[in-house]
Design an enzyme around this catalytic site. Structure first.
Site, PDB file in Angstrom:
ATOM      1  CG  ASN A   7      -1.847   1.126   1.345  1.00  0.00           C
ATOM      2  OD1 ASN A   7      -1.769   2.078   0.562  1.00  0.00           O
ATOM      3  ND2 ASN A   7      -2.766   1.064   2.304  1.00  0.00           N
ATOM      4  NE  ARG A  91      -4.925   3.284  -1.152  1.00  0.00           N
ATOM      5  CZ  ARG A  91      -4.494   4.433  -0.648  1.00  0.00           C
ATOM      6  NH1 ARG A  91      -3.313   4.512  -0.072  1.00  0.00           N
ATOM      7  NH2 ARG A  91      -5.251   5.488  -0.715  1.00  0.00           N
TER       8      ARG A  91
END
Ligand code: ADP
Length: 405
Positions: A7, A91
């Site tokens: 992420n 992500r």
């Protein structure tokens, strides 16, 4: 399936290893201050004390190189070899209109992520860099891209269009996209599970209140409107972002006050919100609350303006949804600030024509998993749901790969 999740933010890369057996997080960490002096790597293995060390990480790609050896470290690792990682989830903030769900990464997907770098200049480039570095390390495993904008792909045209001439949408794709989709999607499903009701039967308003803040109207599990727009600047007053303003203000600041493009950008994104309104030099809610408690009048006004804007959006989304079965609070402020939840909810119209009230004891009890905080249980349920974007990425990665088998 063992899933490794990345992420990446504008100056950090977070990661979590999820185990195959029960999907538990086995190890997690972050490389922070990427590209700045004083970069640090924090790494933690389940049930062991966290480790922190200074590192060199000039960009997100190098951060991946810092992280991966620790996954197989003899004392602090969780895998015998890197080939134990069976899939990698990433992500990616902006997938525009082309990416409406998670996808297995190929050259075409990378081209789309690159195409949207202009719309998310702080996030898509490090996301892509992380992805490419991870593909070099995990070259035999599938990589899945999960998009923050994808949950909002169901917002109807009348809600995503700005009142501009149509060619600005048709030609330039200028429209509202929405962000924080992983979080809004995750907490709405968790809330439905907690309530023991099919998500298809629920109208929910989810409030993601962290440093960035957004509210989403979720109808039967689908996003139908959200407060962030073409960029994450629109909507709520945030830690350092102004949220909704009269667009003519930008012209006024440039024409009459002589501010340059980059000065306006800095003003609206970094010097405004709780930080700018309070004048205390911090946009952290805890700092603003403690200044308010100490009698700082501007800090109190900043808090009132922050909460008022959220309440206004919640009211608007009740009208959009025709009522709501649940209001959900999540992220740093949503999970931990009872004063904000109370200021947003107390006195809102409830389902049966009464007024919504929070139970002070429940609302002020320290955070501990999913809980409900309204008084009584007959009307709108007000839930606090801890968000977990990494778990959402791992879940979407697993589901997509299982579908393809
Ligand atoms: P990010 O958007 O960077 O992920 P977070 O979700 O961690 O941010 O939220 C950060 C915000 O949460 C800050 O404004 C911080 O003050 C607030 N916050 C965190 N813990 C508490 C707490 N115990 N009480 C009040 N606010 C808190």
């Amino acid at each position: 399936m063992n899933v490794l999740v990345f992420n990446s933010g504008s100056s950090s890369v977070k990661y979590t290893c999820f185990g195959a057996r029960d999907g538990r997080a086995l190890a997690w960490g972050i490389v922070e201050r990427i590209g700045q002096p004083g970069a640090v790597h924090r790494h933690q293995v389940e049930d062991r004390p966290p480790l922190e060390r200074p590192v060199e990480a000039a960009d997100a790609g190098r951060a991946v190189g810092v992280i991966t050896p620790w996954l197989t470290h003899p004392d602090q690792g969780v895998f015998g070899s890197l080939s134990d990682v069976q899939a990698v989830g990433h992500r990616i903030v902006h997938g525009g209109e082309k990416m409406t769900r998670a996808v297995v990464v190929d050259e075409e997907v990378k081209a789309v992520i690159r195409e949207y770098c202009d719309l998310a200049p702080l996030h898509n480039p490090p996301g892509l860099m992380t992805l490419q570095a991870a593909q070099a390390v995990f070259s035999c495993q599938p990589h899945v891209a999960v998009f923050d904008t994808a949950f909002h792909a169901t917002i109807p045209e009348h809600a995503f269009l700005y009142g501009l001439p149509h060619e600005y949408y048709g030609r330039d794709k200028i429209r509202r996209y929405g962000f924080h989709g992983l979080s809004h999607g995750y907490v709405s499903r968790e809330a439905a599970r907690f309530l023991g009701r099919p998500i298809e039967s629920l109208r929910m308003i989810t409030c993601h209140l962290g440093n960035g803040c957004s509210v989403t109207a979720v109808d039967g599990g689908r996003s139908v409107d959200t407060s962030m727009g073409f960029t994450p600047l629109e909507g709520l007053i945030m830690g350092t972002r102004c949220g909704d303003i009269d667009p003519a203000l930008v012209l006024y600041l440039m024409e009459r006050k002589g501010l340059s493009v980059s000065e306006v950008n800095d003003l609206l994104n970094k010097q405004s919100g709780l930080k700018g309104l309070s004048g205390i030099g911090s946009g952290d809610l805890r700092d603003v609350e403690s200044a308010g408690r100490a009698g700082n009048r501007r800090a109190k006004t900043a808090l009132a303006a922050f909460c008022y804007r959220i309440r206004k959006y919640v009211g608007a989304y009740m009208a959009v949804l025709g009522g709501a079965e649940a209001i959900v609070f999540t992220a740093g402020i949503g999970e931990n600030a009872p004063t904000v939840r109370r200021a947003v909810c107390d006195g809102l119209p409830d389902l049966a024509g009464g007024r919504l009230a929070l139970d002070p004891l429940k609302n002020e009890a320290p955070a501990d998993g999913i809980r409900e905080v309204q008084a009584g249980a007959g009307g709108i349920r007000v839930l606090v749901v801890p968000t977990d974007e990494e778990r959402e990425i791992a879940g979407q990665t697993r589901r997509l790969l299982a579908e393809r088998r």
